[in-house]
Write an enzyme that holds these catalytic residues in place. Structure first.
Site, PDB file in Angstrom:
ATOM      1  CG  ASP A 123      -2.217   0.781   0.956  1.00  9.14           C
ATOM      2  OD1 ASP A 123      -2.311   1.484  -0.073  1.00  9.14           O
ATOM      3  OD2 ASP A 123      -3.136   0.698   1.796  1.00  9.14           O
ATOM      4  CG  ASP A 124      -1.002   4.990  -0.723  1.00  7.46           C
ATOM      5  OD1 ASP A 124      -1.505   4.301   0.188  1.00  7.46           O
ATOM      6  OD2 ASP A 124      -1.630   5.891  -1.302  1.00  7.46           O
ATOM      7  CG  ASP A 156      -3.444   8.022   8.861  1.00 10.36           C
ATOM      8  OD1 ASP A 156      -3.358   8.058  10.099  1.00 10.36           O
ATOM      9  OD2 ASP A 156      -3.757   9.036   8.199  1.00 10.36           O
TER      10      ASP A 156
END
Ligand SMILES: O=P(O)(O)OC[C@H]1O[C@H](OP(=O)(O)OP(=O)(O)O)[C@H](O)[C@@H]1O
Ligand SMILES: Nc1nc2[nH]cnc2c(=O)[nH]1
Ligand SMILES: [Mg+2]
Length: 210
Positions: A144-145, A148
């Protein structure tokens, strides 16, 4: 052949007057002139986040390559699962560097509410062929980028608990869920990806008009 193509002649006028050209962008509204929805959303984000971390295409490519370097010694990986949509670009870079050719997606749509956790829906599951690679996803790389809160990562980790989970960026809350990442930013930072950005005028630091 002119006059015999069956097509209407192209309308004259500026590009945005041409229906075919403007239609795909009809939903894109600048923050300053929209109906308030996007501006409210941005305001909600900025209310809780103090810092902005804009990333250029060059920087992102460099960071995704750095991720591939870190992953190179941790394979071999027989397949990559990218978490759409943010994982698509880093997965494209990493799969090229590591020469992985079996690429799958897990498609997750998050409905963000920045004051609460929001909800997520799995729109497409991981392919059974990938699930069968190793016990609990051993030998599979999930990309995934960023991580969070860790909500997305937790959801996907439950699907393949033994897979290797990698992101380009991470924030402290989600970091325990990631095996490999490149750069950590503080929890109150919002990362702006190049695909979400455009060129815009920057007023001089002095406050003048430039
Ligand atoms: O750790 P979390 O709090 O779950 O946040 C991280 C997720 O949020 C972003 O995706 P988003 O859901 O915004 O959608 P997108 O990838 O389709 O842009 C990002 O690409 C991660 O997948
Ligand atoms: N673009 C972007 N999407 C996110 N989703 C959750 N956190 C972030 C962030 O910092 N930037
Ligand atoms: Mg995402």
């Amino acid at each position: 052949m002119p006059g015999n193509s069956g097509l209407d002649p192209l309308p004259t006028g500026i590009l945005s007057d041409i229906p075919e050209m403007s239609a795909p962008f009809a939903h894109v509204k600048p923050l300053a002139t929209d109906d308030g929805h996007l501006a409210d959303q941005a305001e909600n984000v900025m209310e809780n986040l103090e810092k902005a971390f804009p990333v250029s295409w060059e920087q992102f490519h460099r960071d995704a390559r750095a991720l591939a370097w870190r992953l190179a010694g941790q394979g071999p990986f027989q397949a990559i699962v990218c978490i759409t949509r943010g994982g698509l670009v880093p997965a494209a870079i990493v799969c090229r560097e590591l020469e992985v050719r079996l690429i799958d997606t897990v498609c997750i749509a998050s409905y963000h509410e920045y004051k609460t956790q929001g909800t997520s829906a799995v729109l497409k599951e991981i392919d059974s062929k990938v699930k069968e690679i190793g016990e609990g996803g051993k030998g599979v790389l999930i990309i995934d980028d960023l991580v969070d809160t860790g909500k997305t990562a937790r959801l996907v980790r439950e699907m393949l608990p033994n897979a290797h989970f990698a992101t380009v960026y991470s924030k402290p809350q989600g970091r325990p869920l990631v095996d490999t990442f490149v750069t950590e930013v503080s929890q109150d930072t919002w990362i702006y990806f190049p695909w979400d950005l455009g060129l815009s005028f920057q007023p001089p630091i002095s406050g003048g008009k430039g």
